[in-house]
Scaffold this motif. Sequence first.
Motif, PDB file in Angstrom:
ATOM      1  N   GLY A  53       0.791  -1.243  -0.156  1.00  0.00           N
ATOM      2  CA  GLY A  53       0.025  -0.284  -0.009  1.00  0.00           C
ATOM      3  C   GLY A  53       0.765   1.204   0.202  1.00  0.00           C
ATOM      4  N   GLU A  54       1.915   1.353   0.622  1.00  0.00           N
ATOM      5  CA  GLU A  54       2.759   2.441   0.660  1.00  0.00           C
ATOM      6  C   GLU A  54       3.439   2.619  -0.685  1.00  0.00           C
ATOM      7  OE1 GLU A  54       3.108   4.788   3.015  1.00  0.00           O
ATOM      8  OE2 GLU A  54       1.782   3.820   4.396  1.00  0.00           O
ATOM      9  N   ILE A  55       3.877   1.713  -1.355  1.00  0.00           N
ATOM     10  CA  ILE A  55       4.303   1.754  -2.618  1.00  0.00           C
ATOM     11  C   ILE A  55       3.408   2.262  -3.602  1.00  0.00           C
ATOM     12  CG2 ILE A  55       5.228   0.717  -4.538  1.00  0.00           C
ATOM     13  CD1 ILE A  55       6.532  -1.425  -2.640  1.00  0.00           C
ATOM     14  N   CYS A 154      14.278  -5.705  -5.297  1.00  0.00           N
ATOM     15  CA  CYS A 154      14.477  -4.356  -4.989  1.00  0.00           C
ATOM     16  C   CYS A 154      14.743  -3.732  -6.112  1.00  0.00           C
ATOM     17  CB  CYS A 154      15.518  -4.135  -4.075  1.00  0.00           C
ATOM     18  SG  CYS A 154      15.276  -4.991  -2.466  1.00  0.00           S
ATOM     19  N   THR A 155      14.074  -4.045  -7.477  1.00  0.00           N
ATOM     20  CA  THR A 155      14.246  -3.222  -8.758  1.00  0.00           C
ATOM     21  C   THR A 155      12.946  -2.873  -9.365  1.00  0.00           C
ATOM     22  OG1 THR A 155      14.085  -5.367 -10.079  1.00  0.00           O
ATOM     23  CG2 THR A 155      16.220  -4.621  -9.345  1.00  0.00           C
ATOM     24  N   LEU A 156      13.017  -1.559 -10.167  1.00  0.00           N
ATOM     25  CA  LEU A 156      11.988  -1.240 -11.053  1.00  0.00           C
ATOM     26  C   LEU A 156      12.255  -1.590 -12.456  1.00  0.00           C
ATOM     27  CD1 LEU A 156      12.425   1.149  -8.836  1.00  0.00           C
ATOM     28  CD2 LEU A 156      10.104   1.694  -9.886  1.00  0.00           C
ATOM     29  N   THR A 157      11.254  -2.370 -13.047  1.00  0.00           N
ATOM     30  CA  THR A 157      11.420  -2.745 -14.347  1.00  0.00           C
ATOM     31  C   THR A 157      10.676  -2.180 -15.567  1.00  0.00           C
ATOM     32  OG1 THR A 157      12.672  -4.815 -13.554  1.00  0.00           O
ATOM     33  CG2 THR A 157      11.785  -4.926 -16.220  1.00  0.00           C
ATOM     34  N   VAL A 158      11.124  -1.309 -16.382  1.00  0.00           N
ATOM     35  CA  VAL A 158      10.255  -0.854 -17.257  1.00  0.00           C
ATOM     36  C   VAL A 158      10.205  -1.570 -18.651  1.00  0.00           C
ATOM     37  CG1 VAL A 158       9.861   1.084 -18.660  1.00  0.00           C
ATOM     38  CG2 VAL A 158      10.760   1.208 -16.356  1.00  0.00           C
ATOM     39  N   HIS A 159       9.010  -1.894 -19.022  1.00  0.00           N
ATOM     40  CA  HIS A 159       8.834  -2.757 -20.268  1.00  0.00           C
ATOM     41  C   HIS A 159       8.275  -1.554 -21.233  1.00  0.00           C
ATOM     42  CE1 HIS A 159       8.794  -5.664 -17.158  1.00  0.00           C
ATOM     43  NE2 HIS A 159       9.059  -6.606 -17.962  1.00  0.00           N
ATOM     44  N   VAL A 173      16.238  -0.821 -12.753  1.00  0.00           N
ATOM     45  CA  VAL A 173      17.022   0.012 -12.019  1.00  0.00           C
ATOM     46  C   VAL A 173      16.690  -0.493 -10.623  1.00  0.00           C
ATOM     47  CG1 VAL A 173      17.249   2.033 -13.325  1.00  0.00           C
ATOM     48  CG2 VAL A 173      15.394   1.995 -11.593  1.00  0.00           C
ATOM     49  N   GLU A 174      17.662  -0.331  -9.620  1.00  0.00           N
ATOM     50  CA  GLU A 174      17.828  -0.779  -8.183  1.00  0.00           C
ATOM     51  C   GLU A 174      16.962   0.340  -7.502  1.00  0.00           C
ATOM     52  OE1 GLU A 174      21.493  -1.585  -6.592  1.00  0.00           O
ATOM     53  OE2 GLU A 174      21.506  -3.457  -8.084  1.00  0.00           O
ATOM     54  N   PHE A 175      16.310  -0.097  -6.648  1.00  0.00           N
ATOM     55  CA  PHE A 175      15.621   1.083  -5.698  1.00  0.00           C
ATOM     56  C   PHE A 175      16.585   1.874  -5.348  1.00  0.00           C
ATOM     57  CE2 PHE A 175      12.165  -1.647  -3.618  1.00  0.00           C
ATOM     58  CZ  PHE A 175      11.431  -2.086  -4.854  1.00  0.00           C
ATOM     59  N   GLY A 176      16.237   3.096  -5.345  1.00  0.00           N
ATOM     60  CA  GLY A 176      17.348   4.334  -5.041  1.00  0.00           C
ATOM     61  C   GLY A 176      17.776   5.053  -6.332  1.00  0.00           C
ATOM     62  N   GLY A 192      14.309   6.574  -4.228  1.00  0.00           N
ATOM     63  CA  GLY A 192      14.889   6.279  -3.036  1.00  0.00           C
ATOM     64  C   GLY A 192      14.016   5.587  -1.737  1.00  0.00           C
ATOM     65  N   GLU A 193      12.716   6.342  -1.802  1.00  0.00           N
ATOM     66  CA  GLU A 193      11.886   6.045  -0.689  1.00  0.00           C
ATOM     67  C   GLU A 193      11.512   4.378  -0.750  1.00  0.00           C
ATOM     68  OE1 GLU A 193       7.453   7.055   0.791  1.00  0.00           O
ATOM     69  OE2 GLU A 193       8.537   8.384  -0.373  1.00  0.00           O
ATOM     70  N   LEU A 194      11.677   3.820  -1.868  1.00  0.00           N
ATOM     71  CA  LEU A 194      10.904   2.497  -1.840  1.00  0.00           C
ATOM     72  C   LEU A 194      11.851   1.301  -1.003  1.00  0.00           C
ATOM     73  CD1 LEU A 194      10.476   2.012  -5.723  1.00  0.00           C
ATOM     74  CD2 LEU A 194       8.728   2.375  -3.882  1.00  0.00           C
ATOM     75  N   LYS A 195      13.141   1.703  -0.825  1.00  0.00           N
ATOM     76  CA  LYS A 195      13.755   0.784   0.278  1.00  0.00           C
ATOM     77  C   LYS A 195      13.127   0.834   1.591  1.00  0.00           C
ATOM     78  CE  LYS A 195      18.407   2.578  -1.497  1.00  0.00           C
ATOM     79  NZ  LYS A 195      19.528   3.293  -1.539  1.00  0.00           N
ATOM     80  N   ASP A 196      12.417   1.738   1.983  1.00  0.00           N
ATOM     81  CA  ASP A 196      11.920   1.475   3.270  1.00  0.00           C
ATOM     82  C   ASP A 196      10.692   0.364   3.302  1.00  0.00           C
ATOM     83  OD1 ASP A 196      13.291   3.506   4.128  1.00  0.00           O
ATOM     84  OD2 ASP A 196      11.822   5.296   3.685  1.00  0.00           O
ATOM     85  N   TYR A 197      10.403  -0.026   2.219  1.00  0.00           N
ATOM     86  CA  TYR A 197       8.873  -1.089   1.999  1.00  0.00           C
ATOM     87  C   TYR A 197       9.194  -2.261   1.726  1.00  0.00           C
ATOM     88  CZ  TYR A 197       7.338   4.047   2.383  1.00  0.00           C
ATOM     89  OH  TYR A 197       7.064   5.230   2.631  1.00  0.00           O
ATOM     90  N   VAL A 198      10.605  -2.761   1.842  1.00  0.00           N
ATOM     91  CA  VAL A 198      10.665  -4.258   1.660  1.00  0.00           C
ATOM     92  C   VAL A 198      11.024  -4.813   2.762  1.00  0.00           C
ATOM     93  CG1 VAL A 198      11.578  -3.666  -0.792  1.00  0.00           C
ATOM     94  CG2 VAL A 198      13.130  -3.630   0.823  1.00  0.00           C
TER      95      VAL A 198
END
Length: 199
Positions: A53-55, A154-159, A173-176, A192-198
Amino acid sequence: MTVMAERTARTAQMTVEEFEEIAKAAEKLNDAVRFEFIDGRIGVKGVPDGDHGEIIRWLVEQCIRSGSRLGVYSADLGLRVGEYRNGRAKPDVVLAPKGTFAGQGDWADPDHVAMVVEVTSYDSDTHRRDRVEKPVAYAAEGIPVYLLIDRDACTLTVHSDHSPRGYRDIHSVEFGATLALPKPVDIELDTGELKDYVR
């Protein structure tokens, strides 16, 4: 990097109409799960946890801050996807022009969708569902961008650069890191904030 998802021949478990009846009845009884029908198979998505939910909140805020004219739709918006639109998916977030879904029923037409977003869950189906089947289904519909927020890696992948068989351009790319989403989305995300939600 150019990658295309491979399709495997499968016999459908049921018709789309049968799936829609089951999903509607089951969701009235139990709002703890969401049902999808991808590549002829029924799938169950569990209730998102707090970090999930935070993401979603983070992404919505990033989109609003960007000044994008796209509407941000989340939770329970169903899309008709896949080959011959015989699939049914409920992405975590959909970006589309405002008003796109007015007057549409439980399973909307994805023709004007700019981007779909999935956030991985901690369940046994997440690999097959989010990393394998959905990129093919979304690309087959011509959805320009699919963003996978992968909490395991801990990545975002764009297709992007869709074709009937999958997306041809896949970039992670990695979180951050800062991530620029391609047109028609054209938004830059500070992750960067995504590191807090894993976990």
